[in-house]
Design a protein around this motif. Structure first.
Motif, short mmCIF file in Angstrom:
data_model
loop_
_atom_site.label_atom_id
_atom_site.label_comp_id
_atom_site.label_asym_id
_atom_site.label_seq_id
_atom_site.Cartn_x
_atom_site.Cartn_y
_atom_site.Cartn_z
N ALA A 30 -26.82 54.85 32.38
CA ALA A 30 -26.34 54.11 31.21
C ALA A 30 -26.92 54.70 29.92
O ALA A 30 -26.20 54.87 28.93
CB ALA A 30 -26.70 52.64 31.32
N GLU A 33 -25.27 57.77 28.46
CA GLU A 33 -23.99 57.57 27.78
C GLU A 33 -24.13 57.06 26.35
O GLU A 33 -23.12 56.83 25.68
CB GLU A 33 -23.10 56.63 28.59
N ASP A 126 -22.27 43.21 36.81
CA ASP A 126 -21.14 44.12 36.65
C ASP A 126 -21.62 45.42 35.99
O ASP A 126 -22.22 45.39 34.91
CB ASP A 126 -20.07 43.45 35.79
N ILE A 127 -21.38 46.56 36.63
CA ILE A 127 -21.90 47.83 36.15
C ILE A 127 -21.34 48.22 34.78
O ILE A 127 -22.05 48.76 33.93
CB ILE A 127 -21.67 48.97 37.18
N ASP A 128 -20.07 47.91 34.52
CA ASP A 128 -19.49 48.23 33.21
C ASP A 128 -20.18 47.43 32.10
O ASP A 128 -20.46 47.96 31.02
CB ASP A 128 -17.99 47.96 33.19
N LYS A 129 -20.46 46.16 32.38
CA LYS A 129 -21.17 45.33 31.40
C LYS A 129 -22.61 45.82 31.21
O LYS A 129 -23.11 45.82 30.10
CB LYS A 129 -21.16 43.87 31.83
N PHE A 131 -23.68 48.90 31.46
CA PHE A 131 -23.61 50.09 30.61
C PHE A 131 -23.34 49.69 29.15
O PHE A 131 -23.94 50.24 28.23
CB PHE A 131 -22.54 51.05 31.11
N GLU A 132 -22.45 48.73 28.96
CA GLU A 132 -22.15 48.26 27.61
C GLU A 132 -23.39 47.65 26.95
O GLU A 132 -23.69 47.94 25.79
CB GLU A 132 -21.02 47.22 27.67
N LYS A 135 -25.87 50.37 25.92
CA LYS A 135 -25.41 51.06 24.70
C LYS A 135 -25.69 50.22 23.46
O LYS A 135 -26.16 50.73 22.44
CB LYS A 135 -23.91 51.36 24.79
#
Length: 150
Positions: A30, A33, A126-129, A131-132, A135
């Motif tokens: 994460a 990115e 949740d992996i997308d959350k 990473f968000e 960031k």
């Protein structure tokens, strides 16, 4: 924004205090990115983190981090103990500490803020959350906030 003592082209130092290898890997992914130039240093518990911050033993050449990402539940010295020690130390207390943990317990939130955590974030499953969130954390603390000189 950067302080006059910290040129903007210098990578920001992040200390990740996390005992789980799978969480370490996810966090590194994460962090890779993000749009902020940074170096990540990983320690597995509060004792290692304290040695890193005080430049002791294997960490004699450790840089002073601009940001600490802190898990709470770890062996040996947990995140709560480390938070209390760091925020009571005149040389370390200005380093921002983001508690980033799986715990959603109100007692952990209250205790962390009582120990002067700069913010408390529950890791999303949740992996997308995840990473968000990483960031946003990095952008806020290393791009937007004016940090004290290191």
């Amino acid at each position: 924004m950067t302080s006059p003592d910290q040129p903007s082209d210098q990578p920001k130092e992040i200390l990740l205090v996390e005992d789980s290898p799978s969480h370490q890997d996810l966090m590194l992914e994460a962090l890779a990115e993000t749009c902020v130039s940074h170096k990540v240093h990983i320690v597995n518990n509060g004792e290692e983190a304290l040695e890193f911050l005080r430049q002791q033993n294997n960490y004699a050449a450790a840089p002073r981090p601009h940001l600490i990402l802190l898990d709470l539940n770890m062996p040996r010295m947990d995140g709560r103990e480390l938070l209390a020690i760091v925020k009571a130390d005149l040389d370390l207390k200005l380093i921002p500490i983001v508690v980033f943990t799986t715990s959603k317990a109100a007692t952990d939130v209250i205790k962390s803020y009582g120990l002067h955590a700069n913010c408390y974030i529950s890791k999303p499953s949740d992996i997308d959350k995840l990473f968000e969130f990483v960031k946003v954390i990095v952008n806020f603390w290393l791009n937007i906030v004016t940090l004290p000189p290191t």
